[in-house]
Design an enzyme around this catalytic site. Structure first.
Site, PDB file in Angstrom:
ATOM      1  N   HIS A 170       0.806  -1.218   0.000  1.00  0.00           N
ATOM      2  CA  HIS A 170       0.000   0.000   0.000  1.00  0.00           C
ATOM      3  C   HIS A 170       0.841   1.271   0.000  1.00  0.00           C
ATOM      4  O   HIS A 170       0.328   2.353  -0.260  1.00  0.00           O
ATOM      5  CB  HIS A 170      -0.994  -0.002   1.180  1.00  0.00           C
ATOM      6  CG  HIS A 170      -0.377   0.227   2.519  1.00  0.00           C
ATOM      7  ND1 HIS A 170      -0.067  -0.793   3.396  1.00  0.00           N
ATOM      8  CD2 HIS A 170      -0.016   1.368   3.159  1.00  0.00           C
ATOM      9  CE1 HIS A 170       0.436  -0.297   4.506  1.00  0.00           C
ATOM     10  NE2 HIS A 170       0.485   1.021   4.388  1.00  0.00           N
ATOM     11  N   ASP A 230       0.246  -7.773   1.553  1.00  0.00           N
ATOM     12  CA  ASP A 230       0.559  -6.347   1.588  1.00  0.00           C
ATOM     13  C   ASP A 230       2.067  -6.115   1.529  1.00  0.00           C
ATOM     14  O   ASP A 230       2.615  -5.328   2.279  1.00  0.00           O
ATOM     15  CB  ASP A 230      -0.029  -5.687   2.838  1.00  0.00           C
ATOM     16  CG  ASP A 230       0.026  -4.161   2.765  1.00  0.00           C
ATOM     17  OD1 ASP A 230       0.090  -3.630   1.644  1.00  0.00           O
ATOM     18  OD2 ASP A 230       0.036  -3.519   3.831  1.00  0.00           O
ATOM     19  N   SER A 254       4.647   2.456   7.824  1.00  0.00           N
ATOM     20  CA  SER A 254       4.344   1.278   7.030  1.00  0.00           C
ATOM     21  C   SER A 254       5.538   0.849   6.186  1.00  0.00           C
ATOM     22  O   SER A 254       6.146   1.666   5.488  1.00  0.00           O
ATOM     23  CB  SER A 254       3.153   1.561   6.109  1.00  0.00           C
ATOM     24  OG  SER A 254       1.985   1.754   6.854  1.00  0.00           O
ATOM     25  N   LEU A 284      -6.167 -25.389   0.032  1.00  0.00           N
ATOM     26  CA  LEU A 284      -6.852 -26.611   0.439  1.00  0.00           C
ATOM     27  C   LEU A 284      -8.256 -26.682  -0.148  1.00  0.00           C
ATOM     28  O   LEU A 284      -8.720 -27.739  -0.551  1.00  0.00           O
ATOM     29  CB  LEU A 284      -6.914 -26.679   1.965  1.00  0.00           C
ATOM     30  CG  LEU A 284      -7.191 -28.030   2.616  1.00  0.00           C
ATOM     31  CD1 LEU A 284      -6.183 -29.076   2.164  1.00  0.00           C
ATOM     32  CD2 LEU A 284      -7.164 -27.895   4.141  1.00  0.00           C
ATOM     33  N   ILE A 308     -13.708 -22.831   6.720  1.00  0.00           N
ATOM     34  CA  ILE A 308     -13.536 -23.304   8.090  1.00  0.00           C
ATOM     35  C   ILE A 308     -14.116 -22.309   9.079  1.00  0.00           C
ATOM     36  O   ILE A 308     -14.354 -21.143   8.741  1.00  0.00           O
ATOM     37  CB  ILE A 308     -12.046 -23.556   8.426  1.00  0.00           C
ATOM     38  CG1 ILE A 308     -11.233 -22.274   8.231  1.00  0.00           C
ATOM     39  CG2 ILE A 308     -11.488 -24.691   7.571  1.00  0.00           C
ATOM     40  CD1 ILE A 308      -9.789 -22.397   8.652  1.00  0.00           C
TER      41      ILE A 308
END
Length: 493
Positions: free
Chosen positions: A133, A163, A237, A292, A296
């Site tokens: 970002h 990210d 960041s 997979l 879940i």
């Protein structure tokens, strides 16, 4: 001649002796306390040497995005997104979006937009790690070093799911680099330190401790984030998170905030996962993750009781996608994954990062709880689809008339068109819910019940039979498909 003392003198002597004793006891208490405080102060970490050794490898990243009509409504070019900006006080919104803003006046303006962030050099030939970002949509990327040099950088690749972005400094040679540590060795309570450029203040150092490990955020299921209380703000960041040995153990990425600023909760990408992404982006330009193909959910106390577990643990499989590696391996809805490749799956959020780290095409072993017994399944891990995979529809099955059950709900046969749109092979449609166990469990009209107490329900007759055999005063599981998503609820008849 013997000295004569009056009664007052005789009274003052024990008072003076008592005062001396009190002062002595006070000194005995204060001196050790003072020494303890001194020792405690000396035991606090000294970050000065760590900062001196590593600051040169930390960089400030500034980007410029030229105004384009296609960009309107997209990335705002600021150190944070529009939602975070709207949470800031009006003064800061005016500063960042105003016509005199150093960031170009916000989205949709005619002035080129500018953004700032942090990063760090991982190789002497100029590879830099930062957040996606920070550089997303940028037309120009400039990396500023600690010695004030400003060098252009080329975007090698990005991975929005984690990210992360990889840059390559152009014209750099024999650059300072950080030392890479192991995030798997981190412990909760351990001291960590961040270097970055919050709000454009270059090379700001903040410190704290590891608050938690393996945090799963709603937007990032494949990253087991490190949670810290290190002060992180917009501009931090992409910057490094160091341990006390001066090794990078994470990439500062996100904060939890209601004000737009730091509130004591920040998140970093573990360096073990980050380096895996870096190598793939550097070598291939893209990232492949294991897949997979299951939906879940968390196993809470009631679900654990209904499935025969002594304590809540594992990842409950609510749905298996058609044609997925999980289906080919024999995984079924209602299975609880307890171990993956020998590692315990304590929370459901533990499973996606484990699968994501598995190389595509490799075979993984899972320990699964099914109908009260543990079984072992081998699954060949597939590649995580770019846009996700849709579940294929299943053929319809015959049903009988409606049924009003003693659970506080009325069900009827599931129309064939709903079976096709939901991708389920049978089930019953809930048409009405009154006060009772069904309402307490969270079952609502228009829900489709496909399993009750671990018994498959394909018709109203199946439902009646399952209801008639329900145990009393014991939690039972109900598999519900709601708006195309399957989930397990707990009902106590």
């Amino acid at each position: 001649m013997p000295e004569i003392k009056n009664d007052q003198d005789m009274l003052r002597r024990p008072q003076r002796q008592g005062s001396i004793v009190f002062v002595w006891y006070l000194l005995c208490l204060l001196v050790p306390l003072s020494l303890a405080q001194s020792v405690s102060a000396r035991s606090l970490p000294d970050f000065t040497e760590l900062v001196e050794e590593n600051s040169n490898a930390v960089v400030n990243i500034s980007t410029t995005t030229e105004p384009k009509s296609a960009n309107r409504g997209g990335s705002n070019g600021l150190p944070f997104n529009d939602r975070q900006l709207e949470q800031l006080p009006e003064f800061f919104q005016d500063f960042f979006r105003g016509p005199q803003s150093p960031f170009g006046g916000g989205p949709g303006g005619s002035v080129p937009r500018q953004s700032m962030g942090s990063g760090f050099i991982v190789s002497s030939d100029g590879y830099v790690l930062t957040n996606n970002h920070v550089v997303e949509g940028a037309d120009e990327i400039i990396v500023r070093l600690n010695d004030r040099r400003e060098l252009p950088a080329k975007l090698i690749g990005t991975d929005p799911r984690s990210d992360m972005a990889v840059l390559k400094i152009e014209g750099g040679d024999d650059l300072p680099v950080v030392r890479i540590g192991r995030s798997n060795d981190l412990k909760v309570g351990e001291w960590v330190l961040a270097i970055g450029s919050p709000f454009g203040f270059d090379y700001t150092v903040t410190a704290g401790i590891v608050s938690a490990l393996g945090r799963s955020l709603p937007s990032e299921n494949y990253v087991p984030f490190i949670q810290t209380d290190v002060a992180i703000n917009p501009g931090n960041s992409g910057g490094p998170l160091f341990n006390l040995d001066g090794e990078v153990v994470g990439i500062n990425s996100q904060i939890y905030t209601r004000s737009g600023g730091f509130m004591g909760v920040s998140f970093a990408i573990p360096i073990d996962d980050a380096m895996n992404v870096f190598r793939q982006l550097r070598d291939n330009g893209s990232v492949s993750r294991g897949w997979l193909g299951v939906l879940i959910q968390e196993v809470n106390r009631d679900l654990a009781e209904s499935f025969g577990l002594k304590r809540p643990r594992g990842a409950l499989v609510a749905e298996v996608m058609a044609g997925s590696p999980a289906e080919k391996a024999g995984l079924q809805a209602g299975d609880i994954v307890l171990k993956y490749e020998g590692e315990d799956v304590t929370l459901s959020s533990d499973l996606p990062p484990m699968v994501g780290r598995t190389p595509v095409g490799e075979t993984a072993t899972m320990e699964v709880m099914r109908e009260g017994r543990q079984i072992t399944l081998d699954v060949e891990i597939g590649k995580l689809p770019e846009e996700g995979a849709e579940q294929a529809s299943a053929p319809a099955s015959g049903n009988n008339g409606p049924s009003s059950a003693p659970l506080g709900m009325t069900v009827e046969p599931l129309p064939a068109e709903l079976q096709e749109s939901l991708g389920v092979s049978g089930g019953v449609l809930v048409t009405d819910v009154a006060r009772g166990p069904a309402l307490d469990a969270g079952i609502r009209p228009r829900d489709v019940i496909t399993e009750l107490n671990r018994r498959k329900v394909t018709s109203v007759d199946d439902f009646r039979e399952a209801v008639s055999s329900l145990p009393e005063d014991s939690a039972v599981s109900v598999r519900v498909v709601r708006q195309g998503r399957a989930t397990y609820l707990v009902m106590k008849p």
